[in-house]
Motif scaffolding. Structure first.
Motif, PDB file in Angstrom:
ATOM      1  N   ASN A  71      13.219  23.492  49.385  1.00  0.00           N
ATOM      2  CA  ASN A  71      14.541  23.319  48.816  1.00  0.00           C
ATOM      3  C   ASN A  71      15.438  21.935  47.537  1.00  0.00           C
TER       4      ASN A  71
ATOM      5  N   ASN B 145      14.925  21.450  42.809  1.00  0.00           N
ATOM      6  CA  ASN B 145      15.010  21.875  41.696  1.00  0.00           C
ATOM      7  C   ASN B 145      15.733  21.913  41.149  1.00  0.00           C
TER       8      ASN B 145
ATOM      9  N   SER C 105      14.395  20.982  37.791  1.00  0.00           N
ATOM     10  CA  SER C 105      13.646  20.856  37.046  1.00  0.00           C
ATOM     11  C   SER C 105      13.056  22.836  36.752  1.00  0.00           C
ATOM     12  N   VAL C 106      13.942  23.115  37.367  1.00  0.00           N
ATOM     13  CA  VAL C 106      13.993  24.777  37.195  1.00  0.00           C
ATOM     14  C   VAL C 106      14.708  25.578  35.597  1.00  0.00           C
ATOM     15  N   LYS C 107      13.788  25.981  34.858  1.00  0.00           N
ATOM     16  CA  LYS C 107      14.590  26.502  33.709  1.00  0.00           C
ATOM     17  C   LYS C 107      15.332  27.592  33.814  1.00  0.00           C
TER      18      LYS C 107
ATOM     19  N   ASP D 123      10.346  35.772  43.158  1.00  0.00           N
ATOM     20  CA  ASP D 123      10.622  34.345  42.003  1.00  0.00           C
ATOM     21  C   ASP D 123      11.383  34.455  40.779  1.00  0.00           C
TER      22      ASP D 123
ATOM     23  N   THR E 156      12.238  33.696  37.840  1.00  0.00           N
ATOM     24  CA  THR E 156      12.032  32.778  37.306  1.00  0.00           C
ATOM     25  C   THR E 156      10.955  32.964  35.694  1.00  0.00           C
TER      26      THR E 156
ATOM     27  N   GLY F  34      14.122  32.997  33.302  1.00  0.00           N
ATOM     28  CA  GLY F  34      14.618  31.031  32.406  1.00  0.00           C
ATOM     29  C   GLY F  34      14.462  31.303  31.220  1.00  0.00           C
TER      30      GLY F  34
ATOM     31  N   VAL G  89      19.437  29.451  42.842  1.00  0.00           N
ATOM     32  CA  VAL G  89      18.380  28.157  42.778  1.00  0.00           C
ATOM     33  C   VAL G  89      17.567  27.479  44.453  1.00  0.00           C
TER      34      VAL G  89
ATOM     35  N   GLY H 187      11.929  25.798  44.015  1.00  0.00           N
ATOM     36  CA  GLY H 187      12.250  25.649  43.250  1.00  0.00           C
ATOM     37  C   GLY H 187      11.817  26.610  42.159  1.00  0.00           C
ATOM     38  N   GLY H 188      12.527  27.260  42.149  1.00  0.00           N
ATOM     39  CA  GLY H 188      12.498  28.948  41.573  1.00  0.00           C
ATOM     40  C   GLY H 188      13.573  29.720  41.436  1.00  0.00           C
ATOM     41  N   ILE H 189      14.450  30.521  40.332  1.00  0.00           N
ATOM     42  CA  ILE H 189      15.414  31.261  40.867  1.00  0.00           C
ATOM     43  C   ILE H 189      15.631  32.065  41.601  1.00  0.00           C
TER      44      ILE H 189
END
Length: 559
Positions: A41, A46, A48-50, A181, A183, A187, A209, A212-214
């Motif tokens: 985490n 994080n 780069s997460v859209k 996740d 994303t 995303g 987030v 690396g995801g929502i």
């Protein structure tokens, strides 16, 4: 955020603290080795997460518009008639389970709760809620994790003032193992399948987030944070200047409005003074990052200076004499006129009016902190919870199930001003609420039946609205408009950092500082005791927290 507010949060809103927090932390450690570095985490992962695209709703037009810096939309009256977004239920049968909380008395069960039954019909689903009082959340959440029989939707934590989930260890690992996740569903432009979720501002999604995801849907709150509420009706009667321009003038204000014989003091407690004076002297909001060194507010000279001044104000007798009592009824004191000032979240504005006992003359507004030596107003602190109250995770499930849950959340996030928002919050007119002067007022049935905790699953973007009091709404909006553009965030929260040590230890470390601060203010310890407090804070976890955050800041190149 003030440590007085931290104290209230630990007692009223924190889900996991003290011994039960450690128990939950050890349960979650089963998902990993307990090392904060093992949680995938980092700020780099994080970054780069859209995030979901932000598409503001056009369902209703605010009377007073907000802005991109965080000023909230305001409404002088509830739209009449309110537009209806949904022509039918979002789901078509089945059951959805959710683990939620409530700060109100637990409502009647579904069989004896007509509002809950009506909500089921609106959603098109049998909504099975585990509604848990805030004070019991630690134990209930630990039991939930131990049994591993998870509901579809889970509120894993409320956020502490410093923007971290309350007392949970290895939260990212637990979510990666047990939760979905989101994303690919939310995303970027994917969120457009759920327009009411797309209506939630970007800043709220940043706090969801992990890995690396929502990993959740947020309950949005504004960034305005805590303010100093002022009883303007009382101040006007006393003929005192309501807007001091320096610390010296603020001190004079406090002395002038205090009259022990009249059972009136300047402020409900010394923690509120700490919140105000720290801003006056330019103390950091939680943490200070200078590009190479991270410093917690308690370690700064500004904190020491503010504490010294508050000690003198307390000696001057301007603080309510019962303020150090457990669960002191500070809101009641303020509403009763026993104190002229109180520090609280902007969300308390409508509550003060709802509980007003002074009659139609009752009037409140916000006092902006002046710079210590004058020369204008000091920047206020943004909400350290990062513009959200909490977030909700989804148990791992197949795509069809996840999309159904998102459809349900899309309904629950219907924006302020719509028929759906009004029903979800207030129920049916004539049964659960009555309209008075353009605002809904709960009946006794409404007050008991509607507090199901569904507003903590997901919520529409927050707005400024004080039912039936358009002039108060205007004042609240004007206050936010005056402070938002210069308000300062906590750099740790603003950059989306996560420290496992901070998540575990923040309740304990916060209480350690609060206890030391109160001992000094009350005269049980000298100001020099602060050195011992800082030393204990560092050795009991503060230094490890700093190291975890600093590593992320350095790797991300944040200056």
């Amino acid at each position: 955020m003030s440590h007085r507010y931290l104290h209230r949060t630990v007692n009223r809103r924190t889900l996991l603290s003290g011994a039960t927090a450690l128990a939950a932390g050890s349960l979650l450690a089963a998902c990993g080795d307990g090392d904060g570095g093992a949680n995938d985490n980092s700020a780099t992962a994080n970054k780069s997460v859209k995030l979901p695209a932000y598409v503001p709703s056009t369902a209703v037009k605010p009377d007073l518009p907000g802005n991109a810096n965080g000023l909230l939309n305001a409404f002088l009256a509830y739209p009449s008639p309110p537009p209806k977004q949904f022509t039918g239920p979002p789901l078509s049968g089945g059951t959805v389970s959710a683990f939620v909380l409530t700060g109100s008395p637990v409502p009647p069960p579904k069989g004896n709760n007509p509002f809950w039954q009506a909500l089921d019909r609106e959603l098109g689903v049998d909504l099975q809620l585990t509604i848990t009082p805030s004070a019991e959340m630690a134990t209930k959440f630990s039991t939930l994790i131990t049994g591993d029989d998870l509901p579809d939707l889970i509120v894993p934590a409320l956020f502490l003032p410093n923007g971290v989930p309350a007392g949970i260890g290895n939260l990212p690992q637990w979510m990666a193992a047990k939760c979905t996740d989101l994303t690919s569903y939310l995303g970027g432009d994917a969120v457009n399948d759920y327009p009411n979720l797309a209506n939630i501002p970007t800043g709220a999604w940043r706090q969801c987030v992990y890995n690396g995801g929502i990993y959740g849907v947020p309950v949005h709150r504004g960034v305005a944070g805590t303010l100093m509420f002022r009883r303007d009706d009382i101040v006007a009667k006393l003929g005192v200047d309501p807007d001091p321009q320096s610390f010296a003038e603020f001190r004079d204000f406090c002395v002038k409005v205090t009259d022990a014989k009249a059972n009136r003091w300047a402020i409900v407690n010394a923690g509120g003074l700490m919140h105000m004076v720290q801003q006056m002297v330019g103390a950091p909001n939680g943490w200070r990052w200078d590009g190479s060194k991270l410093t917690n507010v308690v370690e700064t000279e500004e904190f020491r200076k503010a504490l010294s001044d508050v000690v003198e104000l307390y000696k001057a007798g301007v603080v309510h004499p019962d303020s150090f009592a457990n669960n002191a009824p500070v809101k009641r004191w303020f509403n009763a006129g026993e104190a002229v000032l109180t520090a609280d979240r902007y969300t308390a504005w409508p509550q003060f009016y709802a509980e007003n006992i002074a009659g139609p003359e009752f009037k409140i507004s916000g006092m902006r902190p002046p710079k210590y030596d004058g020369g204008g107003f000091a920047p206020t602190w943004q909400s350290n919870a990062g513009s959200i109250n909490n977030f909700t995770v989804f148990k791992k499930a197949d795509e069809g199930r996840i999309r159904d849950l998102l459809k349900l959340c899309n309904y629950l996030a219907a924006p302020f001003g719509t028929a759906e928002w009004l029903f979800r919050r207030y129920g049916h007119e004539g049964t659960h609420y009555d309209m008075e002067n353009g605002g809904p007022v709960l009946t006794q049935a409404g007050a008991s039946q509607t507090v199901l905790g569904v507003r903590y699953i997901v919520d529409a973007p927050d707005t400024i609205f004080i039912p039936g009091r358009p002039e108060a709404t205007q004042l609240s909006y004007d206050y936010q408009k005056s402070i938002i553009d210069t308000s300062v965030p906590d750099p740790v929260v603003a950059n989306g950092l996560f420290s496992d040590e901070w998540s575990r230890k923040q309740p304990t470390l916060g209480q350690l500082v609060l206890n030391g601060q109160n001992d000094i203010i009350a005269g049980r310890q000298q100001l020099s005791h602060l050195d011992e407090v800082i030393g204990n804070w560092r050795s009991q976890g503060g230094d490890k927290v700093r190291a975890e955050f600093t590593e992320q800041l350095q790797k991300s190149g944040i200056r």
